[in-house]
Motif scaffolding. Sequence first.
Motif, PDB file in Angstrom:
ATOM      1  N   GLY A   1     -11.529 -10.554  -4.571  1.00  0.00           N
ATOM      2  CA  GLY A   1     -10.222 -10.434  -3.928  1.00  0.00           C
ATOM      3  C   GLY A   1      -9.442 -11.719  -4.049  1.00  0.00           C
ATOM      4  O   GLY A   1     -10.002 -12.772  -4.361  1.00  0.00           O
ATOM      5  N   TYR A   2      -8.155 -11.603  -3.799  1.00  0.00           N
ATOM      6  CA  TYR A   2      -7.286 -12.789  -3.925  1.00  0.00           C
ATOM      7  C   TYR A   2      -6.943 -13.337  -2.546  1.00  0.00           C
ATOM      8  O   TYR A   2      -7.664 -13.067  -1.572  1.00  0.00           O
TER       9      TYR A   2
ATOM     10  N   GLY B   1      -5.317  -6.540  -9.446  1.00  0.00           N
ATOM     11  CA  GLY B   1      -5.235  -5.233  -8.785  1.00  0.00           C
ATOM     12  C   GLY B   1      -3.805  -4.737  -8.635  1.00  0.00           C
ATOM     13  O   GLY B   1      -2.879  -5.243  -9.274  1.00  0.00           O
ATOM     14  N   HIS B   2      -3.653  -3.748  -7.777  1.00  0.00           N
ATOM     15  CA  HIS B   2      -2.380  -3.029  -7.696  1.00  0.00           C
ATOM     16  C   HIS B   2      -1.490  -3.486  -6.564  1.00  0.00           C
ATOM     17  O   HIS B   2      -0.374  -3.003  -6.419  1.00  0.00           O
ATOM     18  N   GLY B   3      -1.980  -4.396  -5.748  1.00  0.00           N
ATOM     19  CA  GLY B   3      -1.148  -4.923  -4.672  1.00  0.00           C
ATOM     20  C   GLY B   3      -1.302  -4.109  -3.405  1.00  0.00           C
ATOM     21  O   GLY B   3      -1.566  -2.902  -3.441  1.00  0.00           O
TER      22      GLY B   3
ATOM     23  N   GLY C   1      -3.595  -3.481   3.373  1.00  0.00           N
ATOM     24  CA  GLY C   1      -2.770  -2.278   3.562  1.00  0.00           C
ATOM     25  C   GLY C   1      -2.957  -1.710   4.951  1.00  0.00           C
ATOM     26  O   GLY C   1      -2.795  -0.506   5.172  1.00  0.00           O
ATOM     27  N   SER C   2      -3.301  -2.562   5.901  1.00  0.00           N
ATOM     28  CA  SER C   2      -3.678  -2.072   7.225  1.00  0.00           C
ATOM     29  C   SER C   2      -2.453  -1.870   8.115  1.00  0.00           C
ATOM     30  O   SER C   2      -1.326  -2.159   7.724  1.00  0.00           O
TER      31      SER C   2
ATOM     32  N   GLY D   1      -2.742 -12.228 -11.717  1.00  0.00           N
ATOM     33  CA  GLY D   1      -2.082 -11.505 -10.638  1.00  0.00           C
ATOM     34  C   GLY D   1      -3.058 -10.810  -9.710  1.00  0.00           C
ATOM     35  O   GLY D   1      -4.259 -11.011  -9.816  1.00  0.00           O
ATOM     36  N   PRO D   2      -2.576  -9.929  -8.818  1.00  0.00           N
ATOM     37  CA  PRO D   2      -1.178  -9.509  -8.724  1.00  0.00           C
ATOM     38  C   PRO D   2      -0.351 -10.315  -7.718  1.00  0.00           C
ATOM     39  O   PRO D   2       0.852 -10.170  -7.698  1.00  0.00           O
TER      40      PRO D   2
END
Length: 968
Positions: A355-356, A306-308, A362-363, A901-902
């Motif tokens: 998910g990783y 994903g994008h991080g 992003g909270s 990744g990511p």
Amino acid sequence: MKFLQTFACLAAQYAITASIGGKTGVLIRGPEDPEKRAALQSIVTWDKHSLSVNGERIMIYSGEFHPYRLPVPSLWLDVFQKIKAMGFNCVSFYVHWALLEGKQGDFSAEGVFAFEPFFQAATDAGIYLIARPGPYINAEVSGGGFPGWLQRVKGVLRTSASDYLAATDNYVASISAIIAKAQITNGGPVILWQPENEYSSWVDGQSENPAYMQYVENQARNAGIVVPFISNDAGPDGHNVPGSGTGAVDIYGHDGYPLGFSCGSPTNWPAGALPTNYRAKHLSQSPNTPYSIDEFQGGSFDPWGGHGYDNCAALLNMEFERVFYKNNYAAGVAIMNIYMTYGGTNWGNLGHPGGYTSYDYGSAITENRLITREKYSEAKLQAQFLKVSPAYLTAIAGTNDSTTYTNTTDLTVTPVVGNGTETSFFVLRHTAYENTASTQYTLKLPTSAGTLSIPTLGGSLTLNGRDSKIHVTDYDVGGTTLLYSTAEVFTWKKFTSKTVLILYGGPGELHETAIKSTTSAVTIEGAGVTTKSTSGTVTLQWTTSATRRIVQLGTVYIYLLDRNSAYNYWVPDLSGSGSTPAYGTSLQNPESVIIKAGYLIRNVTTTSTGLYLNGDFNATTPIEVIGAASGLTALYVNGQKLSFTTNNYGVWSSSVAYNSPSLGLPSLSSLTWSYIDALPELQTSYSDKSWNFADYTTSNNTLRSLTTPTSLYSSDYGYHTGYLLYRGQFTATGAENSFTIETQGGSGFGSSVWLGSSYLGSWTGSTAEGRNNTYTVPTLTAGKVYVFTVLIDNMGLDENWSITYADRTRGPLNEGGLYPERQGFHQPNPPSSTWATGNPTDGITAPGVRFYTATFTLAIPAGYDIPLYFVFTDTTSPAADYRVQLYVNGYQFGKYTNNVGPEKSFPVPEGILNYRGTNTIAVTLWAQQAGGANVGGLTLVAGTPVLSSLGTVSLVSMPAYTSRAGAY
Ligand code: GAL
């Protein structure tokens, strides 16, 4: 095929929906009488407007936080206090069943999995709780919370199938008994209970089953749960609404994730994504209960590859909060829970394959408990505003209107209107909510002085792109009335001899506020405020700037701030103690103070002469205390006495000095690492006599039929987590030339295959959940016995919302099936004295798995909260095919997949890491390419140290290695 005794799998079992439904021989009670429900207790009540607790009407402003994603109980208070300091008064939490009943019938909630310390921390912080124990939770956790052993249940999960229901009974009875004791009726913080989660959608021939929902509710009631039931429908779809009979909840609620979960385009707000129908839905679905959004988007999960999370935080940022949260207030929301407010970590394989390791989300509060994201501060402005605006709870939300209240249809206003001359709230946004341009406007607002064209002193107002504002009329500030204000209210407080009101606006905006007062206004700090007094009204107009203005009207002090400055103000509740927790409801704690500081103010206590502030500082910080009672003469910050000056309107000024401590972090590459081969199964001398046979000829998986003579789903045999190993033995004909295998392990998974000790090849991973591979087989000798060894990285069990382990301390999911994991070598003090020495950065020269361990000492100064990260620094291009598990003092805190990744940076909290003592780290390096692989670089890195009132962080229990009986 044979399996390891306690771990393992081919085609890991994702879809744990089982077949053969329709078994209903279960006694279901009829629908509960709503009157009877209400009578179960009288502390938490509700009407069409809001909840009331102990008779006080209250908005429930809640943040989601999962204790199992921060396995250090002494850090829970920190998160609660940070949520409390935002002005929130509640936390909603899920319970992850698979972590508590790893083996059917063996429920355990001890140590890092205990709930009592979580409840105590909530009480200490003054935070109410919403309990959401499932049994199904989704939540991006393995199996959506379902333990893997449910795979052997034949009945369809989340139906009235008797074997499924029976399988839930022990868990629900056990967890309910624990939570029941913490209900507010027993002096605890739990005020609401959510049965099931998103019981909203059905596939595979299933349909809505009210009897199942009722069964889940009855389980809780039978276990002593008396607080109201709320629901979390997967959207405003009206399932199980009050009055709908069997399965109905007390208070209907739904969730909303309007910007979705793709963090790759963090500025993309698609047209039409703002939910503008929430109020209408509420009125048609559940008009007699408080409007409740039990999960509203607070960030996003992010998948393998994903994008991080920085991008997720950018997509769901402070602008998102302004436009979307205020849109919820425009719909009259009175119970709102932000998912997630603190995300945390998918340590120890607890996550789902989508998910990783990080669940930062992003909270508002980062994975490492930092509150540096602007969205934390923005949420604070909003929640503190609602906390001092009780009129909001009885005002009635109207319809969206783009003609009545402004001079431009580019803007839409939703009125939330008080009765008669009571306070009203006008929520303003762009009609095309995603608009990035600024719009000039004037207002036409109905007030107790008639409909006014605002600004009355000339000029026009501005709404910037991706902003939204709440303009109030006839707003009560402790007995003083704002006739209207275009600047937004952050907070106000009525002290013994004065009232302080803090208003803010975006940078450079014109604002106007009118106060019903016959006292003339004096600007006592700053300049540039136009004032005009007419017949009992004082009107102020100014343009926002970073320079503060303070206007005095008699005993009322009005602070005019720009938004960035407002972020530095805190409204701490007096901290509670003992049996009187400080659950800050609407206007409690008038004897408290308003503080201007910096990073964080947690709470305040007073004695007869002393004012004690607790807070955190990441820089030298000037502080001001507004409203200290006249008898107070001494200021203490984090226990230290500070001198201060007092200005002529009673504000104290002081400063907290900050010095960055020196940390002396170890260089991980210079440690003495010991290693052993992690795949002794490849040796010809290896005996698998202790392994279990994979001999089930049937499986309950409805999504994929067996294509092998026996089931090779690992969960059929009790192996649900982490690295899984298979061995398959056969007698060669001599004619074999290839081996085809389908492996599944979920997104990001990998697999490697050996024949005897010869490497055949790997699936090195992508976002694919399963893979067919065909490997070339060397010429085999007819009649000779050969063994395939297959290693699979199982990324967790899939969520499926449609429907004796060795380490009890770290729980059933923490460790997988590699030889050193089976032995327990990933714990402190492994028997490594005879192992070879070598560094993971040197790596291995052939495909395989090597297990490394090393120790290091930390001596980090006390009094600081210091984020530490294990950072992988590989820059090989193209990325080398290898994957790593990182264990810290026996806890798996990282699954690093170099080529997918990511995530490269793995925060590990104090408490898992010993900040003042010895630590053991272990690394499994799995090379999936010819020639082997090495870890490019691994370093321990610190973030900015925060001078903190956090207090002592206790080490969690971290049992050391002892020889495990029966390990092989
Ligand atoms: C919701 C669900 C949560 C979580 C969320 C996405 O629909 O109720 O458990 O999965 O989506 O993060």
